[in-house]
Design a protein around this motif. Sequence first.
Motif, PDB file in Angstrom:
ATOM      1  N   ASP A   1     -33.716 115.404 -41.178  1.00 25.77           N
ATOM      2  CA  ASP A   1     -33.883 116.678 -41.866  1.00 25.77           C
ATOM      3  C   ASP A   1     -35.098 116.269 -42.902  1.00 25.77           C
ATOM      4  O   ASP A   1     -34.978 116.959 -43.886  1.00 25.77           O
ATOM      5  N   GLY A   2     -35.781 115.241 -42.417  1.00 25.32           N
ATOM      6  CA  GLY A   2     -36.851 114.898 -43.651  1.00 25.32           C
ATOM      7  C   GLY A   2     -37.304 113.591 -43.328  1.00 25.32           C
ATOM      8  O   GLY A   2     -36.777 112.689 -42.722  1.00 25.32           O
ATOM      9  N   PRO A   3     -38.016 113.048 -44.305  1.00 27.12           N
ATOM     10  CA  PRO A   3     -38.204 111.573 -44.392  1.00 27.12           C
ATOM     11  C   PRO A   3     -37.175 110.856 -44.512  1.00 27.12           C
ATOM     12  O   PRO A   3     -36.239 111.104 -45.063  1.00 27.12           O
ATOM     13  N   MET A   4     -37.388 109.370 -43.808  1.00 27.61           N
ATOM     14  CA  MET A   4     -36.419 108.292 -44.017  1.00 27.61           C
ATOM     15  C   MET A   4     -36.775 107.177 -44.228  1.00 27.61           C
ATOM     16  O   MET A   4     -38.062 106.676 -43.755  1.00 27.61           O
ATOM     17  N   GLY A   5     -36.495 106.542 -45.382  1.00 22.85           N
ATOM     18  CA  GLY A   5     -36.911 105.070 -45.664  1.00 22.85           C
ATOM     19  C   GLY A   5     -36.180 104.053 -44.650  1.00 22.85           C
ATOM     20  O   GLY A   5     -34.936 104.250 -44.428  1.00 22.85           O
ATOM     21  N   GLN A   6     -36.777 103.099 -44.089  1.00 22.23           N
ATOM     22  CA  GLN A   6     -36.398 101.993 -43.439  1.00 22.23           C
ATOM     23  C   GLN A   6     -36.903 100.610 -43.569  1.00 22.23           C
ATOM     24  O   GLN A   6     -38.189 100.650 -43.900  1.00 22.23           O
ATOM     25  N   ALA A   7     -36.006  99.702 -43.682  1.00 18.58           N
ATOM     26  CA  ALA A   7     -36.494  98.278 -43.969  1.00 18.58           C
ATOM     27  C   ALA A   7     -35.620  97.386 -43.219  1.00 18.58           C
ATOM     28  O   ALA A   7     -34.409  97.368 -43.218  1.00 18.58           O
ATOM     29  N   ALA A   8     -36.408  96.270 -42.698  1.00 17.46           N
ATOM     30  CA  ALA A   8     -35.256  95.183 -42.367  1.00 17.46           C
ATOM     31  C   ALA A   8     -35.308  94.123 -43.352  1.00 17.46           C
ATOM     32  O   ALA A   8     -36.057  94.061 -44.383  1.00 17.46           O
ATOM     33  N   LEU A   9     -34.181  93.695 -43.458  1.00 15.40           N
ATOM     34  CA  LEU A   9     -33.524  92.710 -44.669  1.00 15.40           C
ATOM     35  C   LEU A   9     -33.100  91.308 -44.002  1.00 15.40           C
ATOM     36  O   LEU A   9     -32.531  91.174 -42.995  1.00 15.40           O
ATOM     37  N   ARG A  10     -33.260  90.265 -44.932  1.00 22.24           N
ATOM     38  CA  ARG A  10     -32.956  88.837 -44.366  1.00 22.24           C
ATOM     39  C   ARG A  10     -32.312  88.238 -45.758  1.00 22.24           C
ATOM     40  O   ARG A  10     -33.018  88.292 -46.759  1.00 22.24           O
ATOM     41  N   ARG A  11     -31.349  87.516 -45.433  1.00 15.88           N
ATOM     42  CA  ARG A  11     -30.819  86.788 -46.589  1.00 15.88           C
ATOM     43  C   ARG A  11     -30.108  85.537 -46.459  1.00 15.88           C
ATOM     44  O   ARG A  11     -29.377  85.502 -45.269  1.00 15.88           O
ATOM     45  N   PRO A  12     -30.289  84.352 -46.704  1.00 12.53           N
ATOM     46  CA  PRO A  12     -29.846  83.057 -46.268  1.00 12.53           C
ATOM     47  C   PRO A  12     -28.405  83.295 -46.443  1.00 12.53           C
ATOM     48  O   PRO A  12     -27.991  83.751 -47.317  1.00 12.53           O
ATOM     49  N   LEU A  13     -27.527  82.818 -45.328  1.00 10.47           N
ATOM     50  CA  LEU A  13     -26.230  82.768 -45.367  1.00 10.47           C
ATOM     51  C   LEU A  13     -25.373  84.097 -45.109  1.00 10.47           C
ATOM     52  O   LEU A  13     -24.275  84.185 -44.752  1.00 10.47           O
ATOM     53  N   TYR A  14     -26.367  85.250 -45.139  1.00  9.42           N
ATOM     54  CA  TYR A  14     -25.903  86.525 -44.967  1.00  9.42           C
ATOM     55  C   TYR A  14     -26.432  87.252 -43.641  1.00  9.42           C
ATOM     56  O   TYR A  14     -25.696  87.969 -43.142  1.00  9.42           O
ATOM     57  N   GLY A  15     -27.151  86.494 -43.004  1.00 13.50           N
ATOM     58  CA  GLY A  15     -27.962  87.129 -41.837  1.00 13.50           C
ATOM     59  C   GLY A  15     -28.915  88.114 -41.844  1.00 13.50           C
ATOM     60  O   GLY A  15     -29.679  88.174 -42.921  1.00 13.50           O
ATOM     61  N   ASN A  16     -29.048  88.937 -40.841  1.00 11.50           N
ATOM     62  CA  ASN A  16     -30.210  89.985 -40.714  1.00 11.50           C
ATOM     63  C   ASN A  16     -29.397  91.336 -41.093  1.00 11.50           C
ATOM     64  O   ASN A  16     -28.286  91.388 -40.574  1.00 11.50           O
ATOM     65  N   ALA A  17     -30.432  92.209 -41.519  1.00  7.04           N
ATOM     66  CA  ALA A  17     -29.803  93.465 -41.918  1.00  7.04           C
ATOM     67  C   ALA A  17     -30.954  94.614 -41.892  1.00  7.04           C
ATOM     68  O   ALA A  17     -32.101  94.427 -41.563  1.00  7.04           O
ATOM     69  N   MET A  18     -30.367  95.785 -41.609  1.00  6.41           N
ATOM     70  CA  MET A  18     -31.580  97.150 -41.397  1.00  6.41           C
ATOM     71  C   MET A  18     -30.729  97.962 -42.373  1.00  6.41           C
ATOM     72  O   MET A  18     -29.699  98.215 -42.502  1.00  6.41           O
ATOM     73  N   LEU A  19     -31.702  98.599 -43.094  1.00  4.24           N
ATOM     74  CA  LEU A  19     -31.509  99.668 -44.188  1.00  4.24           C
ATOM     75  C   LEU A  19     -32.090 100.973 -43.695  1.00  4.24           C
ATOM     76  O   LEU A  19     -33.484 100.939 -43.439  1.00  4.24           O
ATOM     77  N   LEU A  20     -31.379 102.033 -43.838  1.00  2.00           N
ATOM     78  CA  LEU A  20     -31.851 103.366 -43.755  1.00  2.00           C
ATOM     79  C   LEU A  20     -31.556 104.285 -44.705  1.00  2.00           C
ATOM     80  O   LEU A  20     -30.183 104.195 -45.123  1.00  2.00           O
TER      81      LEU A  20
END
Length: 213
Positions: free
Chosen positions: A97-116
Amino acid sequence: MENDFDLPELGEDALPEEMNGFRRQQYETVARVQGDPFGQASQQWTYRRDAVECLISVDYPYSTPHDLTVCYTNIGWKVIDPQILAAEDQAADSRADGPMGQAALRRPLYGNAMLLFNHTNLNGTTNAILKDEVRGTTDERADRRWTSFFRRNADVSSAPSKSEATYVQYQLFARSATEITPEMLAELRGLFFEAKHHLKTRLQSSPDALRSP
């Protein structure tokens, strides 16, 4: 921030028990202090599929769209390749329904993440921003200062209404011990679109979507 803005408690069943192969684990509400960058209040649903856990959240209220990646940076995540996907770049999904922010994330001991994430006001307008894109060039910043000056001195009748100024943030934060592949990212986008469609529909049909506590 609109201090008298609140949403009805949507409840666990506001989102289906299963979406895109992810199964709902729990629902909770979160109350924070006024001005918290994650929102003064949140309603959150947790989903899981294999090793991927997803937090789907509606956060509020915000007076303008803001860069959610900054919040995650401030709690220790490294933001990788943040971008704004324009609506036309999401044409494969009719629920966008419009623009969307997207980013990959990384943090020691927490693993990988994706943010939308994105933000929608009460008139249904959706936007998403990144801090660096909002900052712009020196000339652009100067131009905005002049524009802001004249706007402050304009007729108050041109000021936005409360519904125009108040935004709700929708986000999906997916965490995995392994790398999030392009195929998984495509599925996470589908999950985000489906979840937001359910939540927006529920809020728009609720007579108590805006109320004073």
